[in-house]
Design an enzyme around this catalytic site. Structure first.
Site, mmCIF file in Angstrom:
data_model
loop_
_atom_site.group_PDB
_atom_site.id
_atom_site.type_symbol
_atom_site.label_atom_id
_atom_site.label_comp_id
_atom_site.label_asym_id
_atom_site.label_seq_id
_atom_site.Cartn_x
_atom_site.Cartn_y
_atom_site.Cartn_z
ATOM 1 N N ASP A 90 -1.137 3.993 -24.822
ATOM 2 C CA ASP A 90 -0.460 3.105 -25.772
ATOM 3 C C ASP A 90 -1.306 3.068 -27.039
ATOM 4 O OD1 ASP A 90 -2.620 1.542 -25.168
ATOM 5 O OD2 ASP A 90 -1.497 -0.048 -24.190
ATOM 6 N N ASP A 272 7.249 1.868 -17.776
ATOM 7 C CA ASP A 272 5.921 1.524 -17.263
ATOM 8 C C ASP A 272 5.902 0.025 -17.052
ATOM 9 O OD1 ASP A 272 5.474 0.788 -20.259
ATOM 10 O OD2 ASP A 272 3.734 -0.022 -19.231
ATOM 11 N N CYS A 310 9.134 4.519 5.112
ATOM 12 C CA CYS A 310 8.414 4.736 3.854
ATOM 13 C C CYS A 310 7.339 5.804 4.086
ATOM 14 C CB CYS A 310 7.786 3.441 3.362
ATOM 15 S SG CYS A 310 6.697 3.653 1.928
ATOM 16 N N CYS A 312 4.591 6.314 2.327
ATOM 17 C CA CYS A 312 3.319 6.022 1.649
ATOM 18 C C CYS A 312 2.162 5.997 2.651
ATOM 19 C CB CYS A 312 3.407 4.700 0.885
ATOM 20 S SG CYS A 312 2.943 3.254 1.849
ATOM 21 N N CYS A 315 2.210 2.804 4.988
ATOM 22 C CA CYS A 315 3.273 2.712 6.003
ATOM 23 C C CYS A 315 3.181 3.807 7.055
ATOM 24 C CB CYS A 315 4.645 2.754 5.340
ATOM 25 S SG CYS A 315 4.944 1.301 4.321
ATOM 26 N N HIS A 341 1.399 1.207 -1.569
ATOM 27 C CA HIS A 341 2.798 1.098 -1.124
ATOM 28 C C HIS A 341 3.715 0.796 -2.311
ATOM 29 C CE1 HIS A 341 6.456 0.015 0.986
ATOM 30 N NE2 HIS A 341 6.499 -1.014 0.169
HETATM 31 ZN ZN LIG Z 1 4.948 2.153 2.222
#
Ligand SMILES: [Zn+2]
Length: 378
Positions: A90, A272, A310, A312, A315, A341
């Protein structure tokens, strides 16, 4: 830079943007790493594993601490943080106007006090471009003033006119810096920023003016700063049609999953926001059925992952009960898993959005997604 719209569904667009640091598939959510790291002990290696396409760093923060000149000496921000995918920086403007102490705005730029040590710093369009050039980001943002959402017309109009004059100076300075031999990234791209608070006529006039400058991309700034969601959608409806459709459109600082779904439908393709990281650090986790607060007692014996299915790192391996225990015990791993996550959730949401635009079923996808998320597990 090559930006190519490969599919459209209504106003929603799906594009492919080639940069010196690799391809960006849009719509994209940029992961915010304020000082060159995602808060919550998340490394750049983690970012690669959770599908982050673009990392966003804050110019103001890097300028006041460690310093952009030091980072340039170390080969630029990509090398410094060991991240070889695109980075957006930015302009520093938003922090100067929101974080820094006592400031004075003049035509040349802004004098303000560092929030770290109180020293006086001057930043104008040329200084912002120089700092971002030292960092060597893929995309640099124009230096602008972001007037408060509820500012009076009488304040907003001259402020926006000055932002236009500042943008012309940014462009000139960026062209000069990109022509120098020792510049870190000589193909740095400059995005202009549309301002005008909640006044559609001021914003449209401004959008037309900055579109003439033929920049590689355009952002809508000054939203999500206190106005209602309806006002934000109204402004997008009014303004986005005046920004070049063959260029990327970035909605700064937005937002919730619902905000993103609505803005994509209005032609926005870059986002963002600090929500996924900030909420993650406070145990507020996103799922396809709404947010959950892992600190709630009902998760004490819950051996399911945060969200079934999920992909990730949290998870795939750990239960709600275990992560809750870590948070309670104030183990850093708990916060880290929650942030991973949430960022994965956002990155994956964007992938679903891209797939839905590709197959021409965005409206239905959006309707179902919004309905499921409003169930609210909390
Ligand atoms: Zn997750």
């Amino acid at each position: 830079m090559k930006y190519e719209v490969i599919a459209k569904d209504g106003l929603a667009k799906r594009a492919h943007m080639e940069t010196v640091h690799g391809v960006i598939e849009t719509p994209v959510f940029m992961n915010v790493g304020t000082v060159g790291a995602i808060k919550g002990a998340v490394s750049t290696e983690d970012l690669e594993n959770i599908g982050t396409q673009v990392e966003l760093s804050n110019t103001y923060h890097l300028h006041v601490r460690t310093g952009d000149e030091t980072i340039k000496k170390l080969g630029g921000l990509h090398k410094f943080m060991s991240w070889n995918r695109p980075i957006l920086t930015d302009s520093g403007g938003f922090q100067v106007f929101s974080l820094a102490g006592l400031r004075k705005i003049k035509e040349k730029g802004v004098t303000f006090q560092s929030h770290i040590d109180g020293r006086r710093i001057f930043m104008g369009p040329e200084e912002s471009m120089q700092i971002q050039s030292n960092l060597g980001s893929t995309i640099a943002m124009a230096f602008d003033e972001c007037p408060p959402a509820l500012a009076e017309r009488e304040y907003v109009k001259p402020s926006v006119e000055r932002t236009t004059r500042w943008l012309i100076r940014c462009k000139k300075e960026m062209d000069r810096l990109n022509s120098l031999e020792d510049t870190v990234n000589r193909e740095q791209l400059l995005f202009g920023i549309n301002q005008g608070a909640v006044y559609a006529d001021i914003r449209i006039e401004h959008a037309k003016r900055i579109a003439e400058l033929d920049l590689p991309g355009y952002a809508v700034g000054g939203l999500a700063v206190g106005e209602s969601h309806e006002q934000m959608y109204y402004i997008l409806d009014e303004v986005v049609p005046y920004l070049p459709s063959e260029k990327p459109v970035y909605l700064m600082g937005v937002g919730t999953p619902a905000n993103i779904l609505e803005a994509v439908d209005r032609g926005v393709d870059f986002f963002d926001c600090v929500y996924p990281t900030r909420n993650g650090r406070h145990a507020h986790l996103y799922t396809g059925h709404g947010k959950i607060n892992l600190m709630n007692a009902k998760y004490e014996l819950d051996d399911r992952p945060i969200e079934e299915g999920c992909g990730c790192p949290a998870c795939k391996r750990y239960s709600r009960a275990y992560i809750r225990h870590l948070l309670k015990a104030k183990e850093m791993l708990g916060m880290r898993l929650c942030v991973l996550h949430n960022l994965y959730f956002y990155n994956h949401l964007m992938k679903e959005i891209r797939d839905a635009i590709d197959c021409g079923c965005y409206s239905l996808y959006k309707k179902n997604k919004l309905a499921a998320m409003s169930e609210g597990e909390e």
